[in-house]
Design a protein around this motif. Structure first.
Motif, PDB file in Angstrom:
ATOM      1  N   VAL A 207       0.847  -1.203   0.000  1.00 15.10           N
ATOM      2  CA  VAL A 207       0.000   0.000   0.000  1.00 15.10           C
ATOM      3  C   VAL A 207       0.879   1.249   0.000  1.00 15.10           C
ATOM      4  CG1 VAL A 207      -1.748   1.281   1.291  1.00 15.10           C
ATOM      5  CG2 VAL A 207      -1.892  -1.211   1.153  1.00 15.10           C
ATOM      6  N   MET A 208       1.926   1.243   0.813  1.00  9.97           N
ATOM      7  CA  MET A 208       2.842   2.378   0.858  1.00  9.97           C
ATOM      8  C   MET A 208       3.504   2.598  -0.501  1.00  9.97           C
ATOM      9  SD  MET A 208       6.048   2.943   3.489  1.00  9.97           S
ATOM     10  CE  MET A 208       6.996   1.591   2.787  1.00  9.97           C
ATOM     11  N   GLY A 209       3.902   1.509  -1.175  1.00  6.40           N
ATOM     12  CA  GLY A 209       4.533   1.631  -2.490  1.00  6.40           C
ATOM     13  C   GLY A 209       3.567   2.040  -3.581  1.00  6.40           C
ATOM     14  N   ASN A 446      11.278  -6.720 -10.955  1.00  6.91           N
ATOM     15  CA  ASN A 446       9.975  -7.092 -10.412  1.00  6.91           C
ATOM     16  C   ASN A 446       9.393  -8.306 -11.120  1.00  6.91           C
ATOM     17  OD1 ASN A 446       9.275  -5.459  -8.181  1.00  6.91           O
ATOM     18  ND2 ASN A 446       8.809  -3.727  -9.519  1.00  6.91           N
ATOM     19  N   LEU A 447       9.447  -8.312 -12.445  1.00  4.22           N
ATOM     20  CA  LEU A 447       8.747  -9.328 -13.214  1.00  4.22           C
ATOM     21  C   LEU A 447       9.559 -10.602 -13.442  1.00  4.22           C
ATOM     22  CD1 LEU A 447       6.981  -7.099 -15.898  1.00  4.22           C
ATOM     23  CD2 LEU A 447       6.065  -7.956 -13.741  1.00  4.22           C
ATOM     24  N   LYS A 448      10.898 -10.478 -13.576  1.00  5.47           N
ATOM     25  CA  LYS A 448      11.704 -11.623 -13.961  1.00  5.47           C
ATOM     26  C   LYS A 448      12.567 -12.188 -12.832  1.00  5.47           C
ATOM     27  CE  LYS A 448      11.949 -10.287 -18.841  1.00  5.47           C
ATOM     28  NZ  LYS A 448      12.837  -9.980 -19.989  1.00  5.47           N
ATOM     29  N   ARG A 452       6.912 -10.307  -8.800  1.00  7.42           N
ATOM     30  CA  ARG A 452       5.946  -9.574  -7.986  1.00  7.42           C
ATOM     31  C   ARG A 452       5.385  -8.420  -8.804  1.00  7.42           C
ATOM     32  NH1 ARG A 452       9.941  -6.317  -3.714  1.00  7.42           N
ATOM     33  NH2 ARG A 452      10.407  -4.585  -5.129  1.00  7.42           N
ATOM     34  N   GLU A 453       4.511  -7.628  -8.174  1.00  9.98           N
ATOM     35  CA  GLU A 453       3.802  -6.553  -8.861  1.00  9.98           C
ATOM     36  C   GLU A 453       4.784  -5.548  -9.478  1.00  9.98           C
ATOM     37  OE1 GLU A 453       1.503  -7.848  -5.168  1.00  9.98           O
ATOM     38  OE2 GLU A 453       3.546  -7.258  -5.636  1.00  9.98           O
ATOM     39  N   SER A 454       4.473  -5.110 -10.691  1.00 10.81           N
ATOM     40  CA  SER A 454       5.402  -4.236 -11.422  1.00 10.81           C
ATOM     41  C   SER A 454       5.534  -2.855 -10.804  1.00 10.81           C
ATOM     42  CB  SER A 454       4.946  -4.100 -12.881  1.00 10.81           C
ATOM     43  OG  SER A 454       3.669  -3.486 -12.949  1.00 10.81           O
ATOM     44  N   PHE A 455       4.545  -2.436  -9.994  1.00 14.10           N
ATOM     45  CA  PHE A 455       4.595  -1.074  -9.453  1.00 14.10           C
ATOM     46  C   PHE A 455       5.561  -0.942  -8.282  1.00 14.10           C
ATOM     47  CE2 PHE A 455       1.275  -3.045  -6.792  1.00 14.10           C
ATOM     48  CZ  PHE A 455       1.660  -2.651  -5.527  1.00 14.10           C
ATOM     49  N   ARG A 456       6.057  -2.035  -7.732  1.00 12.26           N
ATOM     50  CA  ARG A 456       6.819  -1.992  -6.498  1.00 12.26           C
ATOM     51  C   ARG A 456       8.161  -1.293  -6.716  1.00 12.26           C
ATOM     52  NH1 ARG A 456       5.380  -6.665  -3.612  1.00 12.26           N
ATOM     53  NH2 ARG A 456       7.117  -6.292  -2.181  1.00 12.26           N
ATOM     54  N   PRO A 457       8.495  -0.307  -5.893  1.00 13.96           N
ATOM     55  CA  PRO A 457       9.754   0.423  -6.057  1.00 13.96           C
ATOM     56  C   PRO A 457      10.935  -0.336  -5.460  1.00 13.96           C
ATOM     57  CG  PRO A 457       8.547   1.298  -4.184  1.00 13.96           C
ATOM     58  CD  PRO A 457       7.660   0.240  -4.804  1.00 13.96           C
ATOM     59  N   PHE A 458      12.134   0.038  -5.855  1.00 12.68           N
ATOM     60  CA  PHE A 458      13.358  -0.524  -5.303  1.00 12.68           C
ATOM     61  C   PHE A 458      14.141   0.557  -4.572  1.00 12.68           C
ATOM     62  CE2 PHE A 458      12.402  -3.619  -8.619  1.00 12.68           C
ATOM     63  CZ  PHE A 458      12.536  -4.798  -7.898  1.00 12.68           C
ATOM     64  N   ALA A 459      14.969   0.110  -3.636  1.00 15.70           N
ATOM     65  CA  ALA A 459      15.706   1.037  -2.787  1.00 15.70           C
ATOM     66  C   ALA A 459      17.156   1.157  -3.249  1.00 15.70           C
ATOM     67  CB  ALA A 459      15.663   0.560  -1.336  1.00 15.70           C
ATOM     68  N   LYS A 506       2.560   6.131 -15.048  1.00 15.10           N
ATOM     69  CA  LYS A 506       3.682   6.934 -14.542  1.00 15.10           C
ATOM     70  C   LYS A 506       4.971   6.116 -14.461  1.00 15.10           C
ATOM     71  CE  LYS A 506       0.841   9.847 -11.481  1.00 15.10           C
ATOM     72  NZ  LYS A 506       0.625  10.243 -10.058  1.00 15.10           N
ATOM     73  N   LEU A 507       4.809   4.790 -14.338  1.00 10.41           N
ATOM     74  CA  LEU A 507       5.954   3.907 -14.133  1.00 10.41           C
ATOM     75  C   LEU A 507       6.941   3.965 -15.290  1.00 10.41           C
ATOM     76  CD1 LEU A 507       7.217   1.582 -12.416  1.00 10.41           C
ATOM     77  CD2 LEU A 507       5.757   0.008 -13.679  1.00 10.41           C
ATOM     78  N   ASN A 508       6.470   4.238 -16.478  1.00 15.18           N
ATOM     79  CA  ASN A 508       7.312   4.138 -17.666  1.00 15.18           C
ATOM     80  C   ASN A 508       8.115   5.397 -17.967  1.00 15.18           C
ATOM     81  OD1 ASN A 508       6.305   1.508 -18.243  1.00 15.18           O
ATOM     82  ND2 ASN A 508       4.441   2.438 -19.054  1.00 15.18           N
ATOM     83  N   VAL A 509       8.039   6.387 -17.076  1.00 10.97           N
ATOM     84  CA  VAL A 509       8.755   7.642 -17.296  1.00 10.97           C
ATOM     85  C   VAL A 509       9.987   7.696 -16.392  1.00 10.97           C
ATOM     86  CG1 VAL A 509       8.613  10.157 -17.233  1.00 10.97           C
ATOM     87  CG2 VAL A 509       6.589   8.807 -17.833  1.00 10.97           C
ATOM     88  N   PRO A 510      11.220   7.657 -16.958  1.00 11.04           N
ATOM     89  CA  PRO A 510      12.426   7.782 -16.130  1.00 11.04           C
ATOM     90  C   PRO A 510      12.447   9.136 -15.419  1.00 11.04           C
ATOM     91  CG  PRO A 510      12.967   7.005 -18.340  1.00 11.04           C
ATOM     92  CD  PRO A 510      11.541   7.457 -18.377  1.00 11.04           C
TER      93      PRO A 510
END
Length: 611
Positions: A207-209, A446-448, A452-459, A506-510
């Protein structure tokens, strides 16, 4: 004095060994059993702690359980009586479990200790119990770098308490105020976790992500109907919209009506509604946390704040609180959830019950949270051979060079080094690493790799000495518990067309020169890496910086969806063979996917379906 702290029987069971006031070892049971969120008696975690200190079971002076079961049962009973006859089904469902296991937990624990560890020890005389939020508070204050501090704990619920304020001074910890069940910020967040289709007690971070993809258009509705927030940060929930007191779900039909329909079903398509709901509950949570902190500062005059409890893992709220400058310094327990209660139970017994002094140094006493098992090089090689791995053993310099080169070439790298981390974050001991400059890494991992879900951010992991050149933060963040923006000069401005995008588009915009770790709101969950706490990881990032000019790596936990973080070299190898990881470094052994026996490949994708 050897004290074992235990957290168990709810979720995230764990054990900790405190020896003469020093945290020697701590680990979650799930890492050994490979059962995610394992709630069972933490036998293997206890055995690891004893082995780490070369102790036998008879050497344990005290075993301290992290909460008080009788008080929890009192809450269950009183809650039912307050709402009776409504909720009888929930009460009838839980009562047999309590009668069989939980109500008489002392006898259950004594039996486990006798049968599993040593029958000759009088465990009954050595077993102690701590209150749940006192364990959280002790886990936050006693390892902190402060001689004196306010301590705020926030979670779903312990026995009765959901939120507490304590003042810590030296080796004392005094509870000043509490908010009691059913009024709970953690349960409010969990209600929206359930409503947006994720699993309670594990999906809150999703939810936070998800929140930055939405707009907080429901925030006013939440404050108008669900939560009454006072000036000092105290609050009450309107129970007419919730079902967790009397039912078997978090929310009810009135909640559905308020937010325009039923809860999203698990695995169903995410819509803008779920994103906006996530943004709304996140915004309200941040407001409550900041209001609580301001009230605490005003009422106590304390300049330092310690945080623990599950809500303290909301690193976005922590980052907002940090930027508000309510307190001079903030320290968050890296294992803020229930697992960390094992640390608090043990330290609380040492300092409070036994009255032992506490010494405060320039830093905290969590050892970077590297408190789990490590493996000797010869053991690593023997384990990998038995697993069928094809590997090369390199010296230290060659290992760093080969791994940094693989990262610079765009490989997803498994990194299994030194002691395993305690808590939910991978901090460079059991991590999957990648090049943050790649615009495709976030989706590919995320996918490979993580499935997991593609929207999840990385740190990002960033060298401590370089953090202010890359991120808008001026404090240390070694435990990945603070969110801050990527530095303005590193950000990529959006075009007018891109600014019109909403939701997952929004995910696809660097967003920056390090797009793989830049969330859609330009934020990042930062880990600062120190040469003294993790020298090998620091060397790797430094070498990557020499090759690329970038002192940052993508760092995500070394696991796939549905599994705990890897513990052993075999776990790491199996993850290599079941994911898109291309290069693996375990100790001084390196493995490349293309060199391995194809017969050993695993198909995790079928086991863990994507949302």
């Amino acid at each position: 004095m050897n004290i074992i702290g235990i957290s168990a029987y709810y979720h995230d069971s764990a054990a900790c060994l405190v020896q003469d006031g020093r945290i020697v070892a701590a680990a979650q049971e799930e890492r050994f059993t490979r059962k995610k969120h394992d709630a069972g008696f933490p036998l293997q975690a206890i055995r690891y702690c004893l082995a780490e200190a070369s102790l036998g079971a008879a050497d344990i002076d005290h075993v301290v359980f992290y909460d008080k079961p009788f008080l929890k049962f009192e809450r269950l009973l009183e809650t039912y009586l307050a709402f009776a006859p409504r909720g009888f089904q929930s009460f009838a469902t839980s009562l047999p479990v309590w009668i069989k296991d939980k109500l008489f937990q002392k006898s259950v624990l004594v039996r486990e200790l006798q049968e599993q560890l040593d029958q000759g020890v009088d465990w009954s005389s050595r077993l102690l119990f701590s209150e749940h939020h006192h364990s959280h508070a002790a886990s936050a204050f006693f390892p902190s770098p402060f001689e004196e501090a306010a301590v705020l704990t926030m979670d779903g619920v312990g026995e009765w308490t959901t939120t507490s304020l304590a003042i810590g001074r030296g080796n004392s910890l005094d509870i000043h105020r509490e908010i009691h069940f059913p009024h709970s910020l953690g349960l409010l967040y969990s209600a929206f976790t359930h409503y947006t289709g994720f699993k309670v007690n594990s999906g809150e971070y999703k939810v936070m992500g998800l929140a930055p993809y939405g707009e907080p258009r429901f925030a006013d509705k939440i404050k108008e109907h669900l939560i009454d927030l006072r000036e000092d940060g105290s609050f009450r929930l309107n129970m007419a919209y919730f079902d967790y007191c009397t039912g078997l779900t978090m929310t009810n039909s009135r909640f559905d009506e308020l937010f325009g329909g039923p809860a999203r079903k698990a695995e169903a398509q995410l819509t803008q509604r779920e994103m906006d709901l996530a943004a709304s509950v996140q915004a309200v949570t941040e407001e409550v946390v900041i209001q609580l902190a301001k009230g605490i500062r005003k009422s106590t005059g304390q300049r330092n704040l310690c945080l623990a409890g599950g809500v303290a893992l909301n690193c976005v709220a922590n980052g907002k609180l940090l930027r508000e400058r309510v307190f001079d310094h903030i320290w968050v327990q890296p294992a803020s959830g229930d697992a960390g209660g094992a640390i608090g139970a043990a330290l609380g017994a040492h300092h409070i019950l036994l009255g032992q002094p506490r010494s405060v140094g320039p830093g905290d006493t969590m050892s970077g949270s590297y408190l789990g098992p490590a493996f000797a090089q010869d053991d690593i090689e023997a384990r990998l051979r038995r697993a069928g791995a094809v590997f090369t053993t390199l010296d230290d310099d060659a290992l760093i060079d080969a791994t940094a080169d693989a990262l610079a070439r765009g490989c997803a790298v498994g990194w299994h080094q030194g002691r395993m981390e305690f808590g939910p974050r991978a901090l460079g001991g059991r991590s999957i690493l990648a090049d943050p400059r790649s615009p495709s890494v976030q989706k590919q991992l995320n996918l490979k790799v993580k499935y997991r879900e593609s929207f999840r951010p990385f740190a990002p992991s960033v060298l401590r000495e370089d953090v202010q050149d890359w991120f808008d933060i001026d404090v240390d963040s070694p435990y990945m518990l603070m969110v801050a923006d990527v530095a303005k000069e590193r950000q990529s401005p959006m075009t007018a067309e891109q600014q019109k995008l909403f939701g997952i588009d929004k995910l696809n915009v660097p967003r920056s020169s390090i797009p793989a770790i830049t969330h859609v709101d330009y934020s990042a969950r930062i880990q600062t890496v120190h040469a003294d706490t993790n020298p090998r990881y620091h060397r790797l990032i430094s070498r990557f910086k020499e090759l690329t000019g970038c002192p940052v790596l993508v760092n995500t936990s070394f696991n796939v969806r549905g599994e705990p973080i890897v513990c052993t070299p075999e776990d790491a190898f199996h993850c290599l063979m079941g994911t898109g990881i291309e290069f693996l470094a375990v100790g001084n052994c390196v493995m490349r996917k293309e060199d391995q026996d194809p017969a050993l490949l695993r198909d995790y994708r079928n086991a863990y379906e994507l949302d």
